[in-house]
Design a protein around this motif. Sequence first.
Motif, PDB file in Angstrom:
ATOM      1  N   LYS A 143       0.809  -1.210   0.000  1.00  0.00           N
ATOM      2  CA  LYS A 143       0.000   0.000   0.000  1.00  0.00           C
ATOM      3  C   LYS A 143       0.849   1.270   0.000  1.00  0.00           C
ATOM      4  O   LYS A 143       0.666   2.150  -0.843  1.00  0.00           O
ATOM      5  N   LEU A 144       1.755   1.373   0.966  1.00  0.00           N
ATOM      6  CA  LEU A 144       2.600   2.568   1.032  1.00  0.00           C
ATOM      7  C   LEU A 144       3.815   2.481   0.121  1.00  0.00           C
ATOM      8  O   LEU A 144       4.362   3.508  -0.290  1.00  0.00           O
ATOM      9  N   ALA A 145       4.224   1.265  -0.203  1.00  0.00           N
ATOM     10  CA  ALA A 145       5.382   1.035  -1.078  1.00  0.00           C
ATOM     11  C   ALA A 145       6.591   1.851  -0.638  1.00  0.00           C
ATOM     12  O   ALA A 145       7.182   2.598  -1.409  1.00  0.00           O
ATOM     13  N   VAL A 146       6.952   1.672   0.632  1.00  0.00           N
ATOM     14  CA  VAL A 146       8.066   2.453   1.178  1.00  0.00           C
ATOM     15  C   VAL A 146       9.412   1.761   1.021  1.00  0.00           C
ATOM     16  O   VAL A 146      10.443   2.261   1.472  1.00  0.00           O
ATOM     17  N   GLY A 147       9.405   0.582   0.396  1.00  0.00           N
ATOM     18  CA  GLY A 147      10.677  -0.103   0.162  1.00  0.00           C
ATOM     19  C   GLY A 147      11.213  -0.830   1.374  1.00  0.00           C
ATOM     20  O   GLY A 147      12.378  -1.234   1.398  1.00  0.00           O
ATOM     21  N   LYS A 148      10.398  -0.996   2.402  1.00  0.00           N
ATOM     22  CA  LYS A 148      10.794  -1.734   3.604  1.00  0.00           C
ATOM     23  C   LYS A 148       9.787  -2.839   3.861  1.00  0.00           C
ATOM     24  O   LYS A 148       8.582  -2.633   3.737  1.00  0.00           O
ATOM     25  N   ALA A 149      10.301  -3.996   4.206  1.00  0.00           N
ATOM     26  CA  ALA A 149       9.430  -5.118   4.525  1.00  0.00           C
ATOM     27  C   ALA A 149       9.409  -5.332   6.031  1.00  0.00           C
ATOM     28  O   ALA A 149      10.451  -5.413   6.672  1.00  0.00           O
ATOM     29  N   PHE A 150       8.221  -5.401   6.598  1.00  0.00           N
ATOM     30  CA  PHE A 150       8.102  -5.641   8.028  1.00  0.00           C
ATOM     31  C   PHE A 150       8.332  -7.112   8.358  1.00  0.00           C
ATOM     32  O   PHE A 150       8.728  -7.453   9.462  1.00  0.00           O
ATOM     33  N   LYS A 151       8.089  -7.964   7.372  1.00  0.00           N
ATOM     34  CA  LYS A 151       8.293  -9.395   7.583  1.00  0.00           C
ATOM     35  C   LYS A 151       9.756  -9.669   7.901  1.00  0.00           C
ATOM     36  O   LYS A 151      10.652  -9.246   7.191  1.00  0.00           O
ATOM     37  N   GLY A 152      10.001 -10.371   8.980  1.00  0.00           N
ATOM     38  CA  GLY A 152      11.369 -10.622   9.418  1.00  0.00           C
ATOM     39  C   GLY A 152      11.869  -9.596  10.405  1.00  0.00           C
ATOM     40  O   GLY A 152      12.907  -9.783  11.038  1.00  0.00           O
ATOM     41  N   SER A 153      11.134  -8.492  10.558  1.00  0.00           N
ATOM     42  CA  SER A 153      11.542  -7.442  11.493  1.00  0.00           C
ATOM     43  C   SER A 153      10.991  -7.677  12.900  1.00  0.00           C
ATOM     44  O   SER A 153      11.363  -6.989  13.828  1.00  0.00           O
ATOM     45  N   TYR A 154      10.079  -8.638  13.031  1.00  0.00           N
ATOM     46  CA  TYR A 154       9.535  -8.951  14.344  1.00  0.00           C
ATOM     47  C   TYR A 154       9.959 -10.367  14.748  1.00  0.00           C
ATOM     48  O   TYR A 154      10.224 -11.223  13.904  1.00  0.00           O
ATOM     49  N   LEU A 155      10.026 -10.597  16.040  1.00  0.00           N
ATOM     50  CA  LEU A 155      10.474 -11.884  16.553  1.00  0.00           C
ATOM     51  C   LEU A 155       9.372 -12.932  16.417  1.00  0.00           C
ATOM     52  O   LEU A 155       8.198 -12.648  16.646  1.00  0.00           O
ATOM     53  N   PRO A 156       9.731 -14.155  16.034  1.00  0.00           N
ATOM     54  CA  PRO A 156       8.730 -15.221  16.005  1.00  0.00           C
ATOM     55  C   PRO A 156       8.263 -15.570  17.417  1.00  0.00           C
ATOM     56  O   PRO A 156       8.922 -15.246  18.406  1.00  0.00           O
ATOM     57  N   LYS A 157       7.147 -16.242  17.492  1.00  0.00           N
ATOM     58  CA  LYS A 157       6.520 -16.542  18.787  1.00  0.00           C
ATOM     59  C   LYS A 157       7.491 -17.233  19.747  1.00  0.00           C
ATOM     60  O   LYS A 157       7.565 -16.882  20.932  1.00  0.00           O
ATOM     61  N   LYS A 158       8.251 -18.178  19.244  1.00  0.00           N
ATOM     62  CA  LYS A 158       9.137 -18.955  20.118  1.00  0.00           C
ATOM     63  C   LYS A 158      10.295 -18.124  20.670  1.00  0.00           C
ATOM     64  O   LYS A 158      10.901 -18.499  21.686  1.00  0.00           O
ATOM     65  N   ASP A 159      10.616 -17.008  20.041  1.00  0.00           N
ATOM     66  CA  ASP A 159      11.732 -16.181  20.486  1.00  0.00           C
ATOM     67  C   ASP A 159      11.297 -14.952  21.274  1.00  0.00           C
ATOM     68  O   ASP A 159      12.131 -14.109  21.631  1.00  0.00           O
TER      69      ASP A 159
END
Length: 514
Positions: free
Chosen positions: A47-63
């Motif tokens: 939507k915003l096409a800001v060139g940044k992906a949030f995926k991978g920027s947050y910790l998975p549940k187990k971590d």
Amino acid sequence: MTQNSKIYAPNVYLFAYHLCKPSETESISPGELTKLWEKCNEILETKLAVGKAFKGSYLPKKDEPLGWRVELINKQVVGGRNSLAFAKDISHDNQQISLKGFAQPLRIDDSYALGLQIRVPEKVNNIKTPAVDVSIFKEFNPDNCLLPDFVQSYFGQTLLITAWLSVEQSQAAREDSQYLKSLAQQCLEKLISGDKQPSFYRQGELFGSPILEYGNPNRQDTDYNIIVWFFNSSATDEIWDETRYSDFVELFLYRNKIIRAYRDTRKLYRVISEEYKQIELNIDATFKYLQQDEAQQRQLKGTGLKEEELERLKRQTIEMPSRAVKYAGLLMDLEFRQNTIAINAKNYENKLNQISLDLKSRKKYDNNECDLSFLELFSKETSPQFQAQIKADLGYFTHGTGLLDKAMEAIRGVVAIEEAYRDAKLEVTIQAVGFGLGVAGVVAGSSPYLIKQDPPNQVIALPFLKVGINSFALVLLISIGAGVVVWSLVMFGANYKNLLGKIKRLLSKLGGNK
């Protein structure tokens, strides 16, 4: 384009909250728990096409780290920061504009919280940015991606819009009480495309600057909670720092959890109300069935209930306990949400007290700048109204539990009486038959003393009849007759009390008709 249609340093904050730990009664897939982060990634990338992906920027549940409030950002991916920052240059209304922002994932208690900010900075390279037209908000919310229909957060969301007023706009606001409302409406019309405009709720002041809220929390037909806050005081800018932003993340969480819980109670109310109505109808139908004229007449005659009537009552004794359990479970759900509202209302109030103490401890702001009445309205009026309504609902529906208990007790009593009556009647019949058979046997055994058997099988003339009968047949008839007479006497004796009761009722009825 007029000067009044321009604003300085506009910001849009999305505060969205999602389920982290589902209750035992909720069946939610693991993918559902990460839905908020996936939506954020879609907003940034698509939507915003800001060139940044949030995926991978947050910790998975187990971590995820332990703690009541923890940051879930993967700092190794974002250079040690506590959020994912992004920037984008656009051309809008013949202006080159730099957009900046950040996305921050958090876990607060049992909930996920997403903080997403999109803004036109106040300065770029230490140079003050120019005012921009309110149409800039179109760039902040393409395809309405910041609205509840797209974000779909479990506990709901709050959108906060901030912007600085120019000197001319502040003056216009003092001269015209409707000016700020009109300007806020322009901002919303540019931010939200289509016919999904929120309804105005109230207006006030916060930290010395005017603030407007859209979306009435008492209404069930809207998911919007949008706040438009116009800065016109340096104190507001100073107070609205990183600490206050962090406080607001929590405040809006408690607020949205209260609203979500209350709206759940309205759904439960409809279910419980229908169940309560069915319980009343079912009990009423059962006892009307028992009170039919035909049934009453049979009971007066001592014939009891028909077999199908007794079976119907027995089915009720089986079905009613399960219905009572279901009904009690619904009331427990209602009480659970009542407790949820009470807990979060207390958390909301405590957070406001912390903010108030912090501001007053600085001893540099006047009473108007420390006034939190705009935020306190929710804890002092709205939340108590919710709790009072649920308390009234529980007070009314709790009678349903007592109604079921009394009905089950009454039906079990009728069944027990009927079965006892049948058992007693069967016992009397068995006794009468036993006495009859016993007497018949005695009579048959004493026949040699009553009737001469020599020669055997002689024909005996019957008195007053011109026929004879075989001696064996005569003995048999006498023994059967004696048995029947004894059986009749026993049955008459057993029903004597019942007969007296009927005679008394008849005499009483005749006496009353005189």
